[in-house]
Design an enzyme around this catalytic site. Structure first.
Site, PDB file in Angstrom:
ATOM      1  N   ARG A   1       2.767 -13.587  17.654  1.00 27.85           N
ATOM      2  CA  ARG A   1       3.062 -12.151  17.625  1.00 27.85           C
ATOM      3  C   ARG A   1       2.084 -11.380  18.487  1.00 27.85           C
ATOM      4  O   ARG A   1       0.891 -11.658  18.484  1.00 27.85           O
ATOM      5  CB  ARG A   1       2.984 -11.615  16.182  1.00 27.85           C
ATOM      6  CG  ARG A   1       4.102 -12.096  15.291  1.00 27.85           C
ATOM      7  CD  ARG A   1       5.386 -11.393  15.649  1.00 27.85           C
ATOM      8  NE  ARG A   1       6.514 -12.124  15.091  1.00 27.85           N
ATOM      9  CZ  ARG A   1       7.351 -11.624  14.196  1.00 27.85           C
ATOM     10  NH1 ARG A   1       7.176 -10.403  13.759  1.00 27.85           N
ATOM     11  NH2 ARG A   1       8.349 -12.337  13.749  1.00 27.85           N
TER      12      ARG A   1
ATOM     13  N   ARG B   1      13.564   8.884  -5.403  1.00 27.24           N
ATOM     14  CA  ARG B   1      13.650   9.199  -3.975  1.00 27.24           C
ATOM     15  C   ARG B   1      14.876   8.631  -3.278  1.00 27.24           C
ATOM     16  O   ARG B   1      15.073   8.877  -2.085  1.00 27.24           O
ATOM     17  CB  ARG B   1      12.369   8.726  -3.278  1.00 27.24           C
ATOM     18  CG  ARG B   1      11.170   9.525  -3.701  1.00 27.24           C
ATOM     19  CD  ARG B   1       9.879   8.960  -3.170  1.00 27.24           C
ATOM     20  NE  ARG B   1       9.735   9.164  -1.737  1.00 27.24           N
ATOM     21  CZ  ARG B   1       8.708   8.708  -1.046  1.00 27.24           C
ATOM     22  NH1 ARG B   1       7.756   8.011  -1.643  1.00 27.24           N
ATOM     23  NH2 ARG B   1       8.616   8.929   0.236  1.00 27.24           N
TER      24      ARG B   1
ATOM     25  N   HIS C   1      16.747  10.932 -13.006  1.00 29.49           N
ATOM     26  CA  HIS C   1      17.181  10.375 -11.724  1.00 29.49           C
ATOM     27  C   HIS C   1      18.074   9.152 -11.906  1.00 29.49           C
ATOM     28  O   HIS C   1      18.072   8.256 -11.058  1.00 29.49           O
ATOM     29  CB  HIS C   1      15.969  10.031 -10.865  1.00 29.49           C
ATOM     30  CG  HIS C   1      15.093  11.213 -10.605  1.00 29.49           C
ATOM     31  ND1 HIS C   1      15.497  12.278  -9.839  1.00 29.49           N
ATOM     32  CD2 HIS C   1      13.859  11.526 -11.045  1.00 29.49           C
ATOM     33  CE1 HIS C   1      14.531  13.182  -9.796  1.00 29.49           C
ATOM     34  NE2 HIS C   1      13.523  12.753 -10.532  1.00 29.49           N
TER      35      HIS C   1
ATOM     36  N   ARG D   1       0.966   6.025   6.751  1.00 29.03           N
ATOM     37  CA  ARG D   1       0.524   5.716   5.399  1.00 29.03           C
ATOM     38  C   ARG D   1      -0.979   5.536   5.439  1.00 29.03           C
ATOM     39  O   ARG D   1      -1.637   6.200   6.229  1.00 29.03           O
ATOM     40  CB  ARG D   1       1.260   4.507   4.830  1.00 29.03           C
ATOM     41  CG  ARG D   1       1.271   3.308   5.727  1.00 29.03           C
ATOM     42  CD  ARG D   1       2.618   2.625   5.751  1.00 29.03           C
ATOM     43  NE  ARG D   1       3.044   2.172   4.432  1.00 29.03           N
ATOM     44  CZ  ARG D   1       3.969   1.275   4.234  1.00 29.03           C
ATOM     45  NH1 ARG D   1       4.549   0.693   5.252  1.00 29.03           N
ATOM     46  NH2 ARG D   1       4.324   0.914   3.030  1.00 29.03           N
TER      47      ARG D   1
ATOM     48  N   LYS E   1      11.149  -8.565  -1.592  1.00 34.43           N
ATOM     49  CA  LYS E   1      11.338  -7.401  -2.464  1.00 34.43           C
ATOM     50  C   LYS E   1      12.804  -7.178  -2.820  1.00 34.43           C
ATOM     51  O   LYS E   1      13.130  -6.210  -3.499  1.00 34.43           O
ATOM     52  CB  LYS E   1      10.776  -6.156  -1.775  1.00 34.43           C
ATOM     53  CG  LYS E   1       9.307  -6.285  -1.378  1.00 34.43           C
ATOM     54  CD  LYS E   1       8.868  -5.149  -0.482  1.00 34.43           C
ATOM     55  CE  LYS E   1       7.591  -5.515   0.269  1.00 34.43           C
ATOM     56  NZ  LYS E   1       7.233  -4.494   1.279  1.00 34.43           N
TER      57      LYS E   1
ATOM     58  N   PRO F   1       7.682  -1.465  -5.862  1.00 35.55           N
ATOM     59  CA  PRO F   1       7.844  -2.007  -4.548  1.00 35.55           C
ATOM     60  C   PRO F   1       7.532  -3.465  -4.306  1.00 35.55           C
ATOM     61  O   PRO F   1       8.398  -4.183  -3.895  1.00 35.55           O
ATOM     62  CB  PRO F   1       6.977  -1.146  -3.669  1.00 35.55           C
ATOM     63  CG  PRO F   1       6.722   0.052  -4.471  1.00 35.55           C
ATOM     64  CD  PRO F   1       6.928  -0.311  -5.879  1.00 35.55           C
ATOM     65  N   GLU F   2       6.386  -3.929  -4.437  1.00 38.90           N
ATOM     66  CA  GLU F   2       6.084  -5.208  -3.782  1.00 38.90           C
ATOM     67  C   GLU F   2       6.476  -6.415  -4.632  1.00 38.90           C
ATOM     68  O   GLU F   2       6.933  -6.269  -5.759  1.00 38.90           O
ATOM     69  CB  GLU F   2       4.603  -5.236  -3.386  1.00 38.90           C
ATOM     70  CG  GLU F   2       4.259  -4.033  -2.512  1.00 38.90           C
ATOM     71  CD  GLU F   2       2.829  -4.008  -2.036  1.00 38.90           C
ATOM     72  OE1 GLU F   2       2.344  -5.057  -1.582  1.00 38.90           O
ATOM     73  OE2 GLU F   2       2.196  -2.953  -2.118  1.00 38.90           O
TER      74      GLU F   2
END
Length: 289
Positions: free
Chosen positions: A163, A117, A96, A273, A61, A2-3
């Site tokens: 934000r 997934r 997979h 999460r 990513k 992922p990252e």
DNA sequence: CTTGCTACCTGCGGGC
DNA sequence: TGCCCGCAGGTAGCAA
């Protein structure tokens, strides 16, 4: 994978093993792996055939392989479980395996997209007309990442302050700063002694500068040892794991002593999460917030 | 416009 | 042994 650090490890592998190679054959074995290619798997395969890959690029990513002389690129995202593997052509198919690409040279290897997934995928897109760095048009909303030399620290800090949200949500917002995910957000917050629910508007300029510095530091440290791999899902194009899991200070360390003060680390359910933090070093914001 | 919540998948480990 | 639940490094898309 992922990252940002893990994706950059993959990008470097593609640069070394795939750049300059010409595609002869593409097999799409699962339609979800090309769902971001609206014209479908057959179109994806047909348009790729005969094209030559240039050096792989990355933002946050996302990574992409420009196709020489076409103004288009194969865009990839690994989602939660995607892998790009350079495998011998005669290696058995992974369980997979979703997409296979073969090349016209005699290197004897092929490129495979494997994804348990199916949150990740590949697709073909035009280069954004106004982009100076070959960005595919569909990822125009992705902000520059903190390892990009053109990342604007001042603009980031100003935007962060405006934000109306909390600091970890902001770190995970890919339109504000890209490449940060759940692991490196928790690591950077621990290094900065900041609680994940701290409102962004309460961060002083020096605090946000420090936070950004820690994001960069932890990502560079992870990159230097091949990224974070808890299991075989997170590997480079040759299937090898990184070692940064041994250096994590926060993520996954529930009940283990804080490496700064010895207090047992905690895990909190957060946005479907988890957030890991030290209850002493990273005090929650005052009042309800 | 912004912010936050949920769905999208498969597999694994723990509790019963 | 098996079933059910929670959990996993992400993002698009929608509602408010």
């Amino acid at each position: 994978m992922p990252e940002l650090p893990e994706v950059e490890v993959v990008r470097r592998g593609l640069e070394r093993w795939v750049a300059g190679r010409t595609v002869t054959e593409v097999e799409v074995l699962h339609p979800r792996a090309v769902r971001r290619h609206p014209a479908g798997g057959a179109d994806f395969a047909a348009r790729l055939k005969g094209q030559r890959f240039e050096v792989a690029r990355r933002r946050g990513k996302y990574l992409w392989l420009p196709l020489a002389d076409t103004g288009t690129s194969v865009l990839g995202h690994l989602g939660m479980s995607g892998q790009l593997l350079v495998q011998p052509e005669d290696a058995p198919d992974e369980k997979h395996l979703r997409i296979r690409m073969r090349f016209e040279d005699s290197a004897g290897t092929e490129l495979r997209f494997v994804d348990q997934r199916t949150f990740g995928g590949l697709s073909l897109h035009d280069t954004a007309p106004d982009s100076t760095d070959g960005l595919p048009d569909v990822i125009g909303h992705i902000a520059r990442d903190p390892l990009d030399p053109a990342f604007d620290d001042d603009a980031f800090q100003s935007a962060l302050r405006l934000r109306r949200t909390t600091v970890k949500r902001a770190l995970l917002d890919q339109s504000l700063i890209s490449g940060v995910g759940n692991i490196y957000a928790d690591e950077a917050l621990w290094r900065s002694r900041l609680h994940y629910d701290r409102p962004t508007g309460t961060l002083t300029r020096p605090r946000s500068a420090e936070l950004l510095g820690h994001v960069r530091d932890v990502m560079n440290a992870a990159l230097a040892v091949g990224g974070t791999s808890f299991d075989s899902l997170y590997v480079n194009v040759n299937g090898e794991s990184g070692y940064f899991d041994r250096s994590l200070d926060a993520y996954g360390r529930e009940d283990e002593p804080c490496r700064r003060c010895g207090t047992p680390m905690r895990r909190r359910a957060w946005m479907n999460r988890s957030s890991y933090f030290c209850p002493r070093c990273q005090r929650p914001p005052r009042a309800t917030a």
